[in-house]
Design a protein around this motif. Structure first.
Motif, mmCIF file in Angstrom:
data_model
loop_
_atom_site.group_PDB
_atom_site.id
_atom_site.type_symbol
_atom_site.label_atom_id
_atom_site.label_comp_id
_atom_site.label_asym_id
_atom_site.label_seq_id
_atom_site.Cartn_x
_atom_site.Cartn_y
_atom_site.Cartn_z
ATOM 1 N N LYS A 116 35.459 31.550 40.877
ATOM 2 C CA LYS A 116 34.769 32.182 42.007
ATOM 3 C C LYS A 116 35.657 32.297 43.249
ATOM 4 N N ALA A 117 36.815 31.624 43.239
ATOM 5 C CA ALA A 117 37.724 31.710 44.392
ATOM 6 C C ALA A 117 38.739 32.836 44.227
ATOM 7 N N GLY A 118 38.543 33.657 43.198
ATOM 8 C CA GLY A 118 39.434 34.789 42.990
ATOM 9 C C GLY A 118 40.633 34.491 42.124
ATOM 10 N N ASP A 119 40.677 33.263 41.548
ATOM 11 C CA ASP A 119 41.838 32.884 40.739
ATOM 12 C C ASP A 119 41.602 33.077 39.250
#
Length: 292
Positions: free
Chosen positions: A240-243
């Motif tokens: 969910k943090a874009g990683d």
């Protein structure tokens, strides 16, 4: 790393393409890898909630249905129950952290004072330090920091789909290994948590996960097919943090569905029951997992 497709068809006809990892080495700096070297890919696990897991009494863990891994505790100079690492090969959070410093980034400590040099790395061997890179004070500070990282709060636990998904989770047999509740013993750095119930969805024990997930590498009592049940708390925040999100010990699974379908060995029956679920029930189970 490359992958080969391993398609599978669910009970309602939906097709899921799993990917099987294949590892190859190129441009090796110190010659060919020896035939006896064991190669196993590792996906870094989350580090929150580890202090709570460390504070679960041994008897509570051994009441589960998995296999314990007993390993050497360097600080205690004795064999202890392993509870950290993907094969439960570390007995304490401090030793897990010191081992990661040494093996992952070459930082020595009083627990692991030797440089991690291969025999052919002459310059590395010559550069050995007379004292550890990491002081005991620094190691203790890092350990305290990791030990107190809090677990993310549940989201949407009262949603009807989540409630239905939790019921499916239990009915499929997932909770046999992914125990929903453990009790904390003495937690010296947070005494207010002594005796509380936590919900990590792990038993911290080893289970045979079948040939498809075997890595050919034993680790103390853990065989090549054995893996420690990973905690599921915080699962719904993966990626969910874009990683990006990836699952299982070697990151082969891109989705939770893929991760479930790779389960074999002791978990084969549960995975087969999942494969036969109607789509609505599968979606409810995923809603539950994403609420954790």
């Amino acid at each position: 790393m490359s992958y080969e497709d391993a398609p599978i068809v669910l009970g309602d006809g939906e097709r899921v393409v799993l990917r099987r990892p294949k590892l190859a080495f190129r441009n090796l700096a110190y010659g060919e890898i020896g035939p006896n070297v064991k190669i196993s890919v590792r996906n870094a696990p989350p580090v929150f909630g580890l202090g709570l897991l460390e504070a679960v009494p041994e008897a509570e863990i051994l009441s589960g249905k998995g296999k314990p891994n007993y390993v050497f505790d360097f600080e205690a100079n004795a064999r202890r129950l392993g509870r950290f690492g993907l094969k439960a090969n570390q007995p304490s959070l401090k030793q897990q952290i010191a081992n990661a410093f040494a093996e992952d980034i070459g930082v020595t400590s009083s627990l692991f004072p030797d440089e991690n040099c291969a025999p052919g790395q002459a310059a590395c061997l010559r550069a050995g330090s007379t004292k550890p890179d990491l002081s005991n004070t620094q190691l203790a500070a890092v350990t305290s920091y990791i030990r107190l990282l809090a677990v993310p709060a549940r989201r949407g636990a009262g949603d009807p789909a989540v409630i239905a998904g939790e019921a499916a989770f239990r009915a499929l047999g997932c909770a046999t290994c992914h125990r929903d509740t453990l009790k904390v013993g003495d937690f010296a750095e947070a005494p207010s948590l002594n005796g509380v119930e936590i919900h990590p969805y792990t038993d911290l024990l080893l289970h045979d996960m079948g040939d498809d997930l075997a890595d050919g590498r034993a680790d103390h009592a853990a065989g090549p097919r054995d893996w420690r049940t990973p905690p599921l708390w915080g699962l719904g925040l993966a990626g969910k943090a874009g990683d990006g999100a990836n699952y299982l010990h070697d990151a082969r699974a891109r989705t939770l569905v893929e991760a479930i379908l790779w389960h074999g060995g002791e978990a084969r029956d549960a995975a087969d029951r999942f494969r036969r679920l109607p789509k609505a029930d599968r979606d409810a189970l995923l809603a539950f997992l994403n609420s954790l």
